[in-house]
Design an enzyme around this catalytic site. Structure first.
Site: not given
Ligand code: F6R
Length: 265
Positions: A82, A155, A160, A153
């Site tokens: 992303d 995702h 989402e 959440n």
């Molecule tokens: C990042 C992504 C998100 C993260 C998730 C966890 O490229 O796609 O899905 O993997 O938000 O983020 P952290 O590792 O910062 O807790």
């Protein structure tokens, strides 16, 4: 120090490590093996990468192995999950900048093999840009690996929570999305304030993620414990996006540290 412990939670394969260091080393070891196997089998490895706090140690380990001559990413191609939208690649908060700092600037991956969704495309061209990203992955023969983290959440990428039926959610393409309030709240860590968080992003779709030949879900820290338990033990539902990984359970490994596994029972 207690050893890692393999678990079966429903159909999912879960490995619980004593700490984030050991979980990250496991993920790095697996990535190294996937690269070696894919390069041996078809001359290249196609890797889906994640950003965020969780994979930082993994990238540090991979970079150290490349520096030591123990690993090469010369034959790897990468696709990141992303990117914020809109954002300039040189913005220090862009995921392009993150990847440059943590991996791309430190390894022998060719710059023209590192794909990240472009946060500068005009909005009228975003859907076509996203569709092209999916076509590039397919033209590359699909992902050998997708590395994932999990949002609080649930995702995956920036797919989402949703009220779509599971089969429609699982078919979602790469696209422009609005970030969920929990995602925005967690991004304050980087952006400084809720108002400063860029509230939209381009994300790889659930379809491309689930099609990866191997998926590593890495989750560390106590903050992830409730959602990890929901994703693994609750219903398979688009309301908890990571639960949908259980529809392809034979290709997924969940690598956790003890704090993230605390609610699994
Ligand atoms: C990042 C992504 C998100 C993260 C998730 C966890 O490229 O796609 O899905 O993997 O938000 O983020 P952290 O590792 O910062 O807790």
């Amino acid at each position: 120090m207690p050893a890692e412990r393999p678990l079966r939670v429903a159909d999912a394969s879960v490995i619980v490590h004593p700490d984030a260091e050991s979980a990250s080393k496991d993920a790095a070891d697996r990535i190294e093996r996937i690269v070696a196997d894919a390069v041996a089998a078809r001359g290249k490895a196609v890797l889906g990468m994640a950003t965020g706090a969780t994979p930082e140690k993994v990238y540090g380990l991979l970079a150290a192995r490349v520096a030591a001559g123990a690993l090469s990413l010369r034959d790897a191609t990468t696709y990141n999950l992303d990117e914020y939208y809109p954002i300039q690649p040189l913005d220090p908060l862009s995921y392009r900048s993150y990847m440059h700092r943590h991996l791309f600037g430190r390894v022998d991956l060719a710059a023209n093999r590192a794909h990240i969704l472009d946060g500068t495309v005009p909005e009228h061209a975003a859907a076509e840009h996203a569709a092209q990203f999916d076509r590039w992955i397919e033209a590359d023969g699909g992902l050998d690996l997708q590395l994932l983290g999990i949002g609080r959440n649930g995702h995956i990428g920036f797919n989402e929570p949703s009220d779509l039926p599971v089969d429609e959610f699982a078919a979602l393409p790469t696209r422009l999305v609005d970030l969920h309030p929990i995602t925005v709240a967690d991004a304050v860590r980087e952006f400084g304030s809720p108002e400063a968080v860029i509230p939209r992003a381009l994300t790889m779709g659930v379809r491309a993620i689930l099609a990866a030949r191997s998926i590593i879900m890495l989750a560390t820290g106590a903050k992830k414990a409730p959602i990890v338990a929901q994703a693994l033990k609750g219903p398979i539902t688009a309301a908890v996006p990571a639960s949908v990984l259980r529809t392809v359970a034979d290709r997924v490994v969940w690598i956790l540290d003890e704090p993230a596994a605390a609610d699994l029972g």
